[in-house]
Design a protein around this motif. Structure first.
Motif, short mmCIF file in Angstrom:
data_model
loop_
_atom_site.label_atom_id
_atom_site.label_comp_id
_atom_site.label_asym_id
_atom_site.label_seq_id
_atom_site.Cartn_x
_atom_site.Cartn_y
_atom_site.Cartn_z
N UNK A 226 9.13 -3.67 -26.43
CA UNK A 226 9.47 -5.03 -26.82
C UNK A 226 8.39 -5.97 -26.34
N UNK A 227 7.39 -6.18 -27.18
CA UNK A 227 6.30 -7.06 -26.81
C UNK A 227 6.72 -8.51 -27.02
N UNK A 228 6.36 -9.43 -26.10
CA UNK A 228 6.74 -10.83 -26.26
C UNK A 228 6.07 -11.44 -27.49
N UNK A 229 6.80 -12.30 -28.15
CA UNK A 229 6.28 -12.95 -29.35
C UNK A 229 5.35 -14.10 -28.95
N UNK A 230 4.30 -14.37 -29.74
CA UNK A 230 3.46 -15.53 -29.46
C UNK A 230 4.25 -16.81 -29.63
N UNK A 231 3.87 -17.84 -28.89
CA UNK A 231 4.63 -19.08 -28.85
C UNK A 231 4.08 -20.06 -29.87
N UNK A 232 4.86 -20.44 -30.88
CA UNK A 232 4.51 -21.51 -31.78
C UNK A 232 3.49 -21.16 -32.83
N UNK A 233 3.16 -19.89 -32.99
CA UNK A 233 2.21 -19.53 -34.04
C UNK A 233 2.46 -18.09 -34.48
N UNK A 234 1.85 -17.76 -35.62
CA UNK A 234 1.98 -16.41 -36.20
C UNK A 234 0.58 -15.81 -36.30
N UNK A 235 0.47 -14.57 -35.88
CA UNK A 235 -0.80 -13.83 -35.96
C UNK A 235 -0.68 -12.77 -37.05
N UNK A 236 -1.67 -12.73 -37.94
CA UNK A 236 -1.69 -11.71 -39.01
C UNK A 236 -3.03 -11.00 -39.02
N UNK A 237 -2.98 -9.68 -39.15
CA UNK A 237 -4.21 -8.91 -39.30
C UNK A 237 -4.67 -8.99 -40.75
N UNK A 238 -5.97 -9.08 -40.94
CA UNK A 238 -6.56 -9.07 -42.27
C UNK A 238 -7.64 -8.00 -42.30
N UNK A 239 -8.06 -7.63 -43.48
CA UNK A 239 -9.15 -6.67 -43.60
C UNK A 239 -10.43 -7.33 -43.11
N UNK A 240 -10.99 -6.79 -42.03
CA UNK A 240 -12.22 -7.36 -41.48
C UNK A 240 -12.02 -8.60 -40.65
N UNK A 241 -10.79 -8.90 -40.23
CA UNK A 241 -10.57 -10.09 -39.42
C UNK A 241 -9.11 -10.35 -39.17
N UNK A 242 -8.78 -11.60 -38.94
CA UNK A 242 -7.41 -11.96 -38.62
C UNK A 242 -7.18 -13.44 -38.92
N UNK A 243 -5.89 -13.82 -38.94
CA UNK A 243 -5.48 -15.20 -39.22
C UNK A 243 -4.42 -15.61 -38.22
N UNK A 244 -4.51 -16.84 -37.74
CA UNK A 244 -3.45 -17.45 -36.95
C UNK A 244 -3.02 -18.73 -37.66
N UNK A 245 -1.71 -18.95 -37.75
CA UNK A 245 -1.23 -20.19 -38.36
C UNK A 245 0.06 -20.62 -37.69
N UNK A 246 0.43 -21.87 -37.91
CA UNK A 246 1.59 -22.44 -37.26
C UNK A 246 2.90 -21.81 -37.69
N UNK A 247 3.85 -21.81 -36.78
CA UNK A 247 5.21 -21.36 -37.06
C UNK A 247 6.07 -22.61 -37.22
N UNK A 248 6.54 -22.91 -38.44
CA UNK A 248 7.26 -24.18 -38.66
C UNK A 248 8.56 -24.28 -37.88
N UNK A 249 9.06 -23.17 -37.36
CA UNK A 249 10.33 -23.20 -36.65
C UNK A 249 10.15 -23.31 -35.14
N UNK A 250 8.91 -23.47 -34.69
CA UNK A 250 8.65 -23.55 -33.25
C UNK A 250 7.71 -24.71 -32.96
#
Length: 640
Positions: A506-530
């Motif tokens: 059970x890994x802790x969730x990041x606070x106030x944002x969402x992390x997504x893996x992409x091909x060759x990189x990654x994306x972070x964006x806001x979580x509208x519910x936090x």
């Protein structure tokens, strides 16, 4: 005899020096001319079973050819005045480089040119030539603001156009000619003049402006500007003293970029001419303009045209509530299909359902279609197409995706048209037309703008196996203030280095944002519910067989401090800091809509991303603070 008629100002009435030109800043002038001209052609097509046709003829006269003095007698003196608002005014003896725009299978400028203005009436002749900021177009037309036509005047260094039209409903087939110049309020020879002036036959005081109808003058005009129109109905517009930034190459690029969907749909044919040769652009011939990504978007549009009714569909949010695409509206079948298509780099189509909410009426069910495919090393917005009109300023960049969002004729297209500004490039619920006809704060525009992003996020967030060849695992890892590995006090114990531990269940969730893996990189964006995080620290490294990737990090692999490198950082609604060492980013979001996309990492190496905030959530029993390290294992590739 026809001449230029100027409007004097008594010095007491209102003076308006404003201009609609600002609405078109940011786009190339050739693109704006093509958008406005073709949009108008599609709006007035006579026979819907046949494509409308528009011809752009660009003439580069030689020094020995006519200067077209006849058509600027009287106006040229006004153009030379310092306050006329013509920064690059043509000289009286200058040859006239011009653009001729002609449309066919169209109705021409219909309407009673002698009638006074009546609000809400569709008098295309009067509204196009004489009124600025007004339109007679009905709500079903592609454009509806009445200011787009100003780009034709802006394309002229003389701020002038001539309109030659043959109209449907006129038994005699009598051509009509009017010239218009739109300068600034000015003083010429001690007399004050209003901005607009007209090349017409006559203008009785208190009466209607009478266009040129004399056959001799019409023939001279046709010969001066090489019109190809004979007796066909439609409109021929001459843009004299054409801005030097507009070339046939720029026009060709703009036609393909803006209207390839309409052309492929068989609704439009465009011809490009230089006075000696003609290039035809139709459904059988879309020219290669030297842009690989544009060619790929054309291919995706062809796929969409061939698949008009996607079988994969999402459910609609509840009517009367905020329209948002959430995971419960996307079936497992759709998720699996998206993941498989992304893994295989196949094209896929999904129909996304929603409700719109007219004022004083019940919610209306509707939908938009999303066509997309995975693609490497691309960060761009989806192409949004409302009916046949591209809406270029909508949506946020998507990493590693190429996409087309189609809004076909119907209730949703009507709503979005009402939400468009003067240049038809964006949607906003704050436009007068939208607020007059639709309920606000229900999120329909945001739904359409983000449906692609949400589809992919939902599919990847529920994936049970790697997407696009990437596998991940998460575990907590301490990060010191300097961004390096935690330092142990005392001497190191001898012996082999311990193996990496397995990630916790059970890994802790990041606070106030969402992390997504992409091909060759990654994306972070806001979580509208936090809540919006104050600061996110990200560090990256390539994995190593032995030892710590953080201590063995090689700056030659990548360095965020170098702005010119393969690794790119694109941000929206966030401030980015690039501190030492070079494998770190500090992200300070400005709003909940923030997004940071990082791409360009080596696809043959395993990338590890550590991301965390300094925000402290409330802990539950046996729960640690938020923070993640993600290991992105790229697929093995055979040697070339």
């Amino acid at each position: 005899m026809a001449r230029w008629h100027f409007q004097q100002h008594d010095g007491y009435g209102d003076i308006d020096q404003s201009s609609s030109a600002e609405a078109f800043e940011g786009s190339g002038l050739a693109t704006c001319v093509v958008r406005e001209s073709v949009q108008n052609v599609l709006d007035v097509s006579l026979d819907p079973t046949e494509p409308a046709r528009v011809r752009f003829t660009l003439i580069e006269p030689s020094a020995s050819e006519s200067t077209c003095e006849e058509w600027f007698d009287g106006l040229m003196h006004h153009l030379q005045q310092p306050g006329a608002g013509v920064p690059d005014a043509p000289k009286p003896d200058e040859t006239c480089r011009y653009l001729l725009i002609e449309d066919f299978n169209t109705s021409g400028l219909v309407g009673d040119y002698k009638a006074p203005y009546v609000p809400g009436t569709e008098n295309n002749f009067v509204n196009f030539l004489y009124h600025d900021g007004l339109t007679g177009k009905t709500a079903k037309k592609l454009g509806s603001r009445g200011v787009g036509k100003i780009v034709l005047l802006l394309a002229s260094r003389a701020r002038t156009i001539f309109a030659y039209t043959i109209r449907t409903g006129n038994p005699s087939g009598q051509p009509l000619l009017v010239g218009k110049s739109l300068l600034k309020f000015r003083q010429v020879n001690d007399t004050l003049y209003k901005p607009a002036s007209y090349f017409i036959e006559s203008w009785p005081k208190g009466g209607a402006r009478n266009p040129v109808v004399a056959e001799a003058e019409l023939n001279r005009f046709r010969n001066s500007f090489t019109l190809s129109r004979s007796d066909e109905t439609g409109l021929s517009v001459v843009v004299p003293y054409l801005d030097q930034s507009i070339s046939l190459e720029e026009l060709r690029l703009a036609v393909v970029e803006e209207y390839h969907f309409a052309i492929l749909s068989g609704k439009l044919i465009v011809e490009l001419a230089d006075g000696t040769s003609v290039e035809k652009i139709d459904a059988d011939h879309i020219p290669d303009v030297g842009d690989e990504e544009l060619s790929a978007r054309v291919a995706l549009a062809q796929y969409a045209i061939s698949n008009p009714n996607p079988t994969l569909q999402t459910m609609a949010p509840a009517p009367g509530e905020t329209q948002k695409l959430i995971d419960t509206l996307v079936s497992e079948e759709v998720r699996r299909a998206i993941l498989e298509a992304l893994n295989q780099h196949d094209r896929i189509a999904v129909r996304c359902h929603l409700y719109i909410h007219p004022k004083d009426d019940e919610p209306v069910p509707t939908w938009c279609d999303v066509y997309f495919e995975a693609v490497e090393n691309v960060l761009q917005r989806p192409v949004f197409m409302r009916e046949l009109l591209p809406i270029s300023g909508v949506g946020k960049p998507c990493s590693q995706l190429r996409a087309l969002v189609l809004i076909r004729s119907g209730p949703l297209a009507d709503m979005l048209r009402a939400a468009e500004g003067a240049n038809h490039t964006q949607w906003s619920p704050r436009t007068d037309n939208f607020k007059k006809a639709y309920k606000g704060r229900l999120g329909e525009i945001e739904f359409v703008s983000t449906c692609l992003n949400r589809l992919v996020e939902i599919a990847r967030g529920n994936a049970t196996e790697p997407v696009g060849g990437i596998s991940t695992y998460f575990f907590s890892a301490p990060l010191d203030d300097e961004g390096g590995k935690s330092k142990q006090k005392g001497k190191k114990k001898p012996g082999a280095k311990p193996e990496k531990t397995d990630p916790p269940d059970d890994d802790p969730k990041p606070i106030g944002y969402v992390f997504n893996e992409e091909i060759g990189g990654f994306t972070l964006h806001g979580d509208p519910e936090k809540p919006v995080p104050k600061r996110i620290t990200v560090r990256v490294a390539y994995d190593v067989v032995r030892g710590s990737p953080w201590s063995d990090y090689d700056p030659d692999d990548f360095d965020f401090r170098k702005l010119r490198s393969d690794v790119k950082v694109d941000s929206d609604e966030a401030n980015i800091e690039r501190p030492d060492p070079g494998n770190r980013l500090v992200i300070k979001p400005v709003s909940n809509d923030f997004k940071v996309v990082v791409t360009g990492f080596n696809k043959y190496l395993d990338l590890i991303v550590d991301h965390r905030t300094t925000d402290k959530p409330r802990k539950r029993k046996e729960e640690s603070d938020g923070g993640k390290t993600v290991e992105l294992h790229e697929p093995e590739q055979a040697n070339a």
